[in-house]
Write a protein that holds these residues in place. Structure first.
Motif, PDB file in Angstrom:
ATOM      1  N   GLY A   1       0.788  -1.227   0.000  1.00  0.00           N
ATOM      2  CA  GLY A   1       0.000   0.000   0.000  1.00  0.00           C
ATOM      3  C   GLY A   1       0.812   1.265   0.000  1.00  0.00           C
TER       4      GLY A   1
ATOM      5  N   ARG B   1      -9.468   2.307   1.314  1.00  0.00           N
ATOM      6  CA  ARG B   1      -8.262   1.718   0.736  1.00  0.00           C
ATOM      7  C   ARG B   1      -7.516   0.941   1.827  1.00  0.00           C
ATOM      8  NH1 ARG B   1     -10.347   3.758  -3.879  1.00  0.00           N
ATOM      9  NH2 ARG B   1      -9.781   5.906  -4.329  1.00  0.00           N
TER      10      ARG B   1
ATOM     11  N   TRP C   1      -7.474  -0.649   7.152  1.00  0.00           N
ATOM     12  CA  TRP C   1      -8.316   0.076   6.206  1.00  0.00           C
ATOM     13  C   TRP C   1      -8.204   1.560   6.511  1.00  0.00           C
ATOM     14  CZ3 TRP C   1      -9.562  -2.825   2.404  1.00  0.00           C
ATOM     15  CH2 TRP C   1     -10.077  -4.101   2.555  1.00  0.00           C
TER      16      TRP C   1
ATOM     17  N   GLU D   1     -10.139   7.427   2.092  1.00  0.00           N
ATOM     18  CA  GLU D   1      -9.448   8.390   1.233  1.00  0.00           C
ATOM     19  C   GLU D   1     -10.451   9.097   0.333  1.00  0.00           C
ATOM     20  OE1 GLU D   1      -5.592   7.654  -1.265  1.00  0.00           O
ATOM     21  OE2 GLU D   1      -7.296   7.278  -2.591  1.00  0.00           O
TER      22      GLU D   1
END
Length: 403
Positions: free
Chosen positions: A189, A277, A283, A286
């Motif tokens: 990520g 996201r 989690w 965004e």
């Protein structure tokens, strides 16, 4: 060569990995041509000095919306772009706001830029020797919780609507940090995963958050606010949380205002709101906020408009910064600033959250969260620990930590 305002040098130390947000086609081909640095307390406007340095090296910083491929050959390579780093304190200076406490990593400049050229020379190798000591925090969990409560009290008085509170911890180390920094930069990520280094220091980021991007005639920011464990229940909780959504929307409004005061842009719009996201085992929510470029947009004005980032300061931004300076026991160092890339046709700066730094003796890490009237102090302390966890695990991976 040192100037009265800022410092310019030649051939700084190469980084031990790809610079954050650098184009994929350029990776493993970087050679540092020259660099610029500015420390808090140095004279001059850091935004203007940085823009001047980059403009002198052929980068289109006076009009960021213009695509420019007029890069000539210098020496044995071709300029491909530059790495930029702007600390949260430098952002405060640019906006005449209250800076934080002294940085725990004073060797790292508050503004740093490196102009890169392409080269076919191989990057230097490294040894994996690395031993990490015990972490020591700059405040206790109780002190962190009291800071959260202090913000809640300030909100109750009407002084602020939201304040982001950040903690710092550091650990001693011996050996070569290259492999550990690369593990941080490679966390899942990490949209801006990469490493930037200077003389005697390095920083690695696993940031997922876009502070500001200029590309294809638009200025874009992607604020992140709201966190839950990356489980099915955690996702449902995040989507259903009125507290997290209210905090998130408040920051989106702040970012809309930041872009609206940027000269050279058209109407601001929210393209996406509260999308979920994943970063590592968390989690996060965004949004995407953008504005069309209608005339010249310069780097100095852009930095003044968006730095320090709204999602790591609070609202109103200047009042939040004053509370941050009063509450946090040490400065934010390399964290909560801007870190990324400017090339011939785009600029892409991540917010330097999920970021660590080494200074030759210790490794430093920061984590925190946004505080609202509904924040629970114990939960906020736990959330900061959850954000720091993957960084500490990456740094300690495959080593036996010293006790």
């Amino acid at each position: 060569m040192v100037h009265a305002q800022g410092s310019v040098g030649h051939s700084p130390a190469p980084p031990p990995g790809a610079p954050p947000a650098s184009p994929t086609a350029c990776r493993a081909r970087h050679h540092a041509l020259r660099s610029f640095s500015w420390h808090r307390g140095d004279p001059g406007d850091p935004a203007e000095l940085l823009a001047g340095f980059l403009a002198d090296n052929g980068l289109p910083v006076r009009n960021l919306g213009r695509s420019d491929d007029k890069y000539g050959t210098i020496g044995h390579g071709t300029i491909c772009g530059a790495s930029l780093y702007v600390s949260a304190d430098a952002g405060s200076v640019m906006n005449h706001a209250t800076p934080g406490g002294p940085s725990p990593v004073p060797a790292i400049p508050d503004v740093y830029a490196v102009v890169w050229i392409h080269t076919t020379a191989a990057m230097p190798g490294s040894t994996p020797d690395w031993e990490l000591g015990s972490w020591a925090a700059s405040w206790t969990p109780d002190e962190h919780a009291r800071a959260v409560q202090s913000v809640r009290d300030a909100i109750g008085r009407g002084d602020v609507y939201q304040v982001n509170v950040v903690g710092h911890a550091s650990a001693p180390y011996v050996g070569n940090p290259t492999a550990a920094l690369a593990r941080v930069a490679g966390l899942p990520g990490a949209r801006y995963g990469g490493i930037l280094a200077g003389d005697g220091w390095a920083m690695a980021t696993a940031s997922p958050e876009t502070l500001v991007e200029v590309r294809d005639g638009r200025v874009i920011t992607r604020p992140i606010k709201g966190t839950r464990p990356a489980t099915a229940d955690g996702r449902r909780e995040l989507l259903a949380s009125a507290k997290e959504r209210a905090e998130h929307v408040m920051i989106v409004d702040l970012e809309r205002n930041d872009l609206a005061r940027l000269p050279g842009t058209g109407p601001v719009r929210v393209e996406e709101l509260f999308a979920v996201r994943r970063w590592c085992d968390l989690w996060q929510a965004e949004s995407v906020v953008s504005a069309e470029i209608s005339s010249d947009v310069g780097l100095a004005d852009l930095l003044r408009a968006v730095c320090p980032g709204g999602s790591v300061t609070g609202a109103p931004k200047l009042a939040a910064l004053a509370h941050i300076a009063a509450l946090e026991p040490v400065g934010r160092g390399v964290s909560m600033g801007a870190l990324g890339w400017i090339g011939p046709d785009h600029l892409d700066l991540g917010l330097s959250i999920r970021t660590v730094a080494v200074d030759g003796e210790r490794v430093h890490a920061w984590a925190g969260g946004g505080i609202t009237a509904d924040s629970d102090p114990a939960a906020e302390v736990a959330e900061a620990a959850a954000k720091a966890g993957p960084l500490r695990a990456a740094l300690a991976s495959a080593v036996s930590a010293r006790t």
